[in-house]
Design a protein around this motif. Structure first.
Motif, PDB file in Angstrom:
ATOM      1  N   VAL A 104     -69.476 -18.451  50.747  1.00 32.89           N
ATOM      2  CA  VAL A 104     -69.856 -18.928  52.079  1.00 32.89           C
ATOM      3  C   VAL A 104     -68.752 -18.565  53.071  1.00 32.89           C
ATOM      4  CG1 VAL A 104     -70.370 -20.944  53.485  1.00 32.89           C
ATOM      5  CG2 VAL A 104     -71.231 -20.807  51.134  1.00 32.89           C
ATOM      6  N   ALA A 105     -69.147 -17.878  54.130  1.00 31.03           N
ATOM      7  CA  ALA A 105     -68.192 -17.551  55.188  1.00 31.03           C
ATOM      8  C   ALA A 105     -68.232 -18.583  56.307  1.00 31.03           C
ATOM      9  CB  ALA A 105     -68.477 -16.169  55.754  1.00 31.03           C
ATOM     10  N   LEU A 106     -69.451 -19.035  56.667  1.00 31.76           N
ATOM     11  CA  LEU A 106     -69.607 -19.981  57.777  1.00 31.76           C
ATOM     12  C   LEU A 106     -70.709 -20.981  57.456  1.00 31.76           C
ATOM     13  CD1 LEU A 106     -69.592 -17.503  60.816  1.00 31.76           C
ATOM     14  CD2 LEU A 106     -67.717 -19.028  60.166  1.00 31.76           C
ATOM     15  N   ARG A 107     -70.518 -22.201  57.919  1.00 35.71           N
ATOM     16  CA  ARG A 107     -71.563 -23.230  57.924  1.00 35.71           C
ATOM     17  C   ARG A 107     -71.687 -23.721  59.358  1.00 35.71           C
ATOM     18  NH1 ARG A 107     -73.777 -25.827  53.593  1.00 35.71           N
ATOM     19  NH2 ARG A 107     -73.072 -25.131  51.525  1.00 35.71           N
ATOM     20  N   LEU A 108     -72.882 -23.589  59.934  1.00 37.91           N
ATOM     21  CA  LEU A 108     -73.070 -23.905  61.343  1.00 37.91           C
ATOM     22  C   LEU A 108     -74.350 -24.723  61.534  1.00 37.91           C
ATOM     23  CD1 LEU A 108     -72.245 -20.351  62.696  1.00 37.91           C
ATOM     24  CD2 LEU A 108     -70.767 -22.350  62.888  1.00 37.91           C
ATOM     25  N   PRO A 109     -74.439 -25.482  62.628  1.00 39.84           N
ATOM     26  CA  PRO A 109     -75.662 -26.252  62.899  1.00 39.84           C
ATOM     27  C   PRO A 109     -76.870 -25.336  63.049  1.00 39.84           C
ATOM     28  CG  PRO A 109     -73.846 -26.991  64.298  1.00 39.84           C
ATOM     29  CD  PRO A 109     -73.387 -25.731  63.629  1.00 39.84           C
ATOM     30  N   LEU A 110     -78.026 -25.873  62.743  1.00 40.85           N
ATOM     31  CA  LEU A 110     -79.249 -25.072  62.846  1.00 40.85           C
ATOM     32  C   LEU A 110     -79.519 -24.618  64.274  1.00 40.85           C
ATOM     33  CD1 LEU A 110     -81.726 -26.968  60.472  1.00 40.85           C
ATOM     34  CD2 LEU A 110     -80.655 -24.748  60.112  1.00 40.85           C
ATOM     35  N   GLY A 111     -79.044 -25.369  65.243  1.00 44.17           N
ATOM     36  CA  GLY A 111     -79.282 -25.005  66.630  1.00 44.17           C
ATOM     37  C   GLY A 111     -78.384 -23.903  67.155  1.00 44.17           C
ATOM     38  N   GLN A 112     -77.381 -23.508  66.388  1.00 44.66           N
ATOM     39  CA  GLN A 112     -76.453 -22.451  66.817  1.00 44.66           C
ATOM     40  C   GLN A 112     -77.137 -21.088  66.721  1.00 44.66           C
ATOM     41  OE1 GLN A 112     -73.217 -23.148  67.777  1.00 44.66           O
ATOM     42  NE2 GLN A 112     -72.875 -21.017  68.346  1.00 44.66           N
ATOM     43  N   ASP A 113     -77.140 -20.338  67.817  1.00 45.63           N
ATOM     44  CA  ASP A 113     -77.783 -19.025  67.849  1.00 45.63           C
ATOM     45  C   ASP A 113     -76.834 -17.979  67.253  1.00 45.63           C
ATOM     46  OD1 ASP A 113     -79.205 -16.753  68.308  1.00 45.63           O
ATOM     47  OD2 ASP A 113     -79.424 -17.031  70.480  1.00 45.63           O
ATOM     48  N   LEU A 114     -77.198 -17.436  66.105  1.00 51.62           N
ATOM     49  CA  LEU A 114     -76.358 -16.465  65.407  1.00 51.62           C
ATOM     50  C   LEU A 114     -76.821 -15.028  65.593  1.00 51.62           C
ATOM     51  CD1 LEU A 114     -75.460 -18.076  61.940  1.00 51.62           C
ATOM     52  CD2 LEU A 114     -73.911 -17.499  63.796  1.00 51.62           C
ATOM     53  N   ARG A 115     -77.849 -14.817  66.403  1.00 50.28           N
ATOM     54  CA  ARG A 115     -78.428 -13.472  66.479  1.00 50.28           C
ATOM     55  C   ARG A 115     -77.419 -12.435  66.977  1.00 50.28           C
ATOM     56  NH1 ARG A 115     -83.719 -14.735  69.909  1.00 50.28           N
ATOM     57  NH2 ARG A 115     -82.136 -16.038  70.938  1.00 50.28           N
TER      58      ARG A 115
ATOM     59  N   GLY B 296     -79.575 -28.843  56.119  1.00 45.98           N
ATOM     60  CA  GLY B 296     -79.634 -28.940  57.560  1.00 45.98           C
ATOM     61  C   GLY B 296     -78.642 -28.080  58.307  1.00 45.98           C
ATOM     62  N   GLU B 297     -78.100 -27.065  57.643  1.00 47.04           N
ATOM     63  CA  GLU B 297     -77.137 -26.164  58.271  1.00 47.04           C
ATOM     64  C   GLU B 297     -77.523 -24.714  58.016  1.00 47.04           C
ATOM     65  OE1 GLU B 297     -72.806 -28.252  58.323  1.00 47.04           O
ATOM     66  OE2 GLU B 297     -73.517 -27.576  56.364  1.00 47.04           O
ATOM     67  N   GLN B 298     -77.029 -23.816  58.889  1.00 49.12           N
ATOM     68  CA  GLN B 298     -77.104 -22.380  58.636  1.00 49.12           C
ATOM     69  C   GLN B 298     -75.893 -21.978  57.794  1.00 49.12           C
ATOM     70  OE1 GLN B 298     -78.565 -19.877  62.199  1.00 49.12           O
ATOM     71  NE2 GLN B 298     -77.483 -21.592  63.152  1.00 49.12           N
ATOM     72  N   VAL B 299     -76.134 -21.200  56.763  1.00 55.96           N
ATOM     73  CA  VAL B 299     -75.050 -20.759  55.887  1.00 55.96           C
ATOM     74  C   VAL B 299     -75.013 -19.234  55.900  1.00 55.96           C
ATOM     75  CG1 VAL B 299     -74.069 -20.810  53.565  1.00 55.96           C
ATOM     76  CG2 VAL B 299     -75.364 -22.785  54.425  1.00 55.96           C
ATOM     77  N   LEU B 300     -73.865 -18.700  56.270  1.00 56.69           N
ATOM     78  CA  LEU B 300     -73.671 -17.251  56.294  1.00 56.69           C
ATOM     79  C   LEU B 300     -72.928 -16.836  55.027  1.00 56.69           C
ATOM     80  CD1 LEU B 300     -73.843 -14.528  57.797  1.00 56.69           C
ATOM     81  CD2 LEU B 300     -71.677 -15.103  58.901  1.00 56.69           C
ATOM     82  N   TRP B 301     -73.559 -15.996  54.222  1.00 56.97           N
ATOM     83  CA  TRP B 301     -73.002 -15.571  52.937  1.00 56.97           C
ATOM     84  C   TRP B 301     -72.479 -14.139  53.035  1.00 56.97           C
ATOM     85  CZ3 TRP B 301     -73.171 -18.989  48.753  1.00 56.97           C
ATOM     86  CH2 TRP B 301     -73.994 -20.095  48.901  1.00 56.97           C
ATOM     87  N   VAL B 302     -71.366 -13.880  52.351  1.00 53.73           N
ATOM     88  CA  VAL B 302     -70.796 -12.526  52.234  1.00 53.73           C
ATOM     89  C   VAL B 302     -70.428 -12.286  50.772  1.00 53.73           C
ATOM     90  CG1 VAL B 302     -69.937 -12.380  54.609  1.00 53.73           C
ATOM     91  CG2 VAL B 302     -68.520 -13.431  52.851  1.00 53.73           C
ATOM     92  N   PRO B 303     -70.152 -11.019  50.401  1.00 58.34           N
ATOM     93  CA  PRO B 303     -69.953 -10.711  48.969  1.00 58.34           C
ATOM     94  C   PRO B 303     -68.744 -11.385  48.319  1.00 58.34           C
ATOM     95  CG  PRO B 303     -70.477  -8.722  50.190  1.00 58.34           C
ATOM     96  CD  PRO B 303     -70.246  -9.790  51.200  1.00 58.34           C
ATOM     97  N   ASP B 304     -67.622 -11.571  49.053  1.00 56.90           N
ATOM     98  CA  ASP B 304     -66.427 -12.112  48.402  1.00 56.90           C
ATOM     99  C   ASP B 304     -65.536 -12.803  49.424  1.00 56.90           C
ATOM    100  OD1 ASP B 304     -64.905 -10.089  49.718  1.00 56.90           O
ATOM    101  OD2 ASP B 304     -65.384  -8.691  48.113  1.00 56.90           O
ATOM    102  N   GLY B 305     -64.421 -13.374  48.915  1.00 54.09           N
ATOM    103  CA  GLY B 305     -63.516 -14.129  49.764  1.00 54.09           C
ATOM    104  C   GLY B 305     -62.853 -13.305  50.849  1.00 54.09           C
ATOM    105  N   HIS B 306     -62.600 -12.030  50.550  1.00 59.30           N
ATOM    106  CA  HIS B 306     -61.968 -11.167  51.555  1.00 59.30           C
ATOM    107  C   HIS B 306     -62.875 -11.019  52.766  1.00 59.30           C
ATOM    108  CE1 HIS B 306     -59.808  -7.792  53.324  1.00 59.30           C
ATOM    109  NE2 HIS B 306     -60.968  -7.179  53.427  1.00 59.30           N
ATOM    110  N   TRP B 307     -64.154 -10.720  52.525  1.00 58.54           N
ATOM    111  CA  TRP B 307     -65.094 -10.592  53.632  1.00 58.54           C
ATOM    112  C   TRP B 307     -65.229 -11.912  54.373  1.00 58.54           C
ATOM    113  CZ3 TRP B 307     -66.304  -6.297  55.736  1.00 58.54           C
ATOM    114  CH2 TRP B 307     -66.442  -5.117  54.984  1.00 58.54           C
ATOM    115  N   ALA B 308     -65.166 -13.033  53.646  1.00 55.52           N
ATOM    116  CA  ALA B 308     -65.303 -14.341  54.285  1.00 55.52           C
ATOM    117  C   ALA B 308     -64.183 -14.563  55.302  1.00 55.52           C
ATOM    118  CB  ALA B 308     -65.287 -15.442  53.222  1.00 55.52           C
ATOM    119  N   GLU B 309     -62.957 -14.210  54.937  1.00 56.02           N
ATOM    120  CA  GLU B 309     -61.837 -14.365  55.863  1.00 56.02           C
ATOM    121  C   GLU B 309     -62.021 -13.502  57.106  1.00 56.02           C
ATOM    122  OE1 GLU B 309     -58.257 -13.509  53.794  1.00 56.02           O
ATOM    123  OE2 GLU B 309     -58.544 -15.088  52.296  1.00 56.02           O
TER     124      GLU B 309
END
Length: 289
Positions: A5-16, A36-49
């Motif tokens: 997981v790179a980011l956890r954000l409220p559902l109302g946050q516009d990520l487009r 109840g959250e948006q979760v942005l996934w990436v392949p590994d910890g490096h990309w998450a940072e």
């Protein structure tokens, strides 16, 4: 490899806008909903940072990415961008200064202080000092030819302009990602490799320019990105093909810059040194991930 997981954000946050920016930068990602959250996934910890750092600066995305692989805020001035890449700028200013004081190769009295071998003029000939002089007490000559640029008949300052544009493009990428000290080190290593290669192949003679360093930086970004992908090293489409195609064209001998010989050995030497460095650096970065 398990996604993180790179980011956890409220559902109302516009990520487009931010997702569009990640897509332009070729950052692998996906978005899901959880608790109840948006979760942005990436392949590994490096990309998450990297993604977290990018989101902290540009949560809404950006219209266009910088050449160095990082997004440019709208309205950012060219001077502000230059200030963010001081080492790249200093190298280019040094090359410009040397070009001016040597009159683009016309002032031989000053040119001789930057050549791989010292020389003196006798009639219509240049007489070069032995290599031992360079290796014993004039060590700066191993690197200084990269600052020399020559006036090309019929083309003017094209030699300097072309090299400056590509050093600005490639040098900023490395400085933005790995710092100015790394860019200085790579510039010196690739300069040494290209100068030595040209001397070994062509013998005593006048040669110079940042071209060998450019091919070194190209090879470094190319293979580093291949082993350890990062947006900063992702080259625009066609750049690699164009640069390698130009190298092959020059190697055929059918092309001449206004009668001035092309330092092909310097180009090849720089490229080989850059590829070797890119393989080593990319392998280390991949191992750390």
């Amino acid at each position: 490899m398990k996604p993180v997981v790179a980011l956890r954000l409220p559902l109302g946050q516009d990520l487009r806008g931010f997702i569009a920016l990640l897509e332009r930068l070729k950052v692998p990602c996906r978005v899901s909903e959880d608790a109840g959250e948006q979760v942005l996934w990436v392949p590994d910890g490096h990309w998450a940072e990297e993604v977290r750092s990018l989101y902290a600066r540009l949560p809404a995305g950006a219209p266009e990415p910088l050449l160095a692989g990082t997004p440019a805020p709208a309205g950012e001035s060219a001077w502000r961008r230059a200030r963010s890449s001081p080492v790249t700028l200093l190298v280019l200013l040094a090359a410009l200064l040397v070009s001016l004081v040597t009159l683009m190769g016309e002032n031989l009295a000053l040119v001789r202080w930057f050549t791989f071998l010292d020389f003196h003029v006798q009639g219509d000939y240049l007489w070069f000092a032995p290599l031992s002089d360079t290796l014993s007490g004039q060590w700066w000559r191993l690197f200084s030819p990269i600052l020399l640029h020559f006036w090309i008949p019929g083309m003017g300052p094209l030699h300097l302009v072309f090299n400056a544009l590509w050093y600005w493009e490639l040098g900023r990428r490395i400085e933005a990602r790995q710092g100015g000290l790394m860019l200085v080190l790579l510039t010196l290593v690739f300069g040494l490799a290209s100068n030595v290669a040209q001397y070994v192949y062509g013998g005593p003679g006048l040669f110079g320019g940042l071209s060998g360093v450019l091919y070194g930086l190209l090879g470094y970004c190319w293979l580093y990105q291949w082993l350890a992908p990062h947006p900063a090293f992702r080259l625009p489409r066609g750049v690699l093909a164009m640069m390698l195609g130009w190298l092959l064209l020059c190697l055929t001998g059918v092309f001449s810059l206004g009668g001035v010989a092309v330092a092909n050995a310097a180009h090849v030497g720089g490229l080989l040194a850059g590829c070797a460095s890119g393989l080593l650096g990319g392998a280390l970065a991949r191992w750390r991930r």
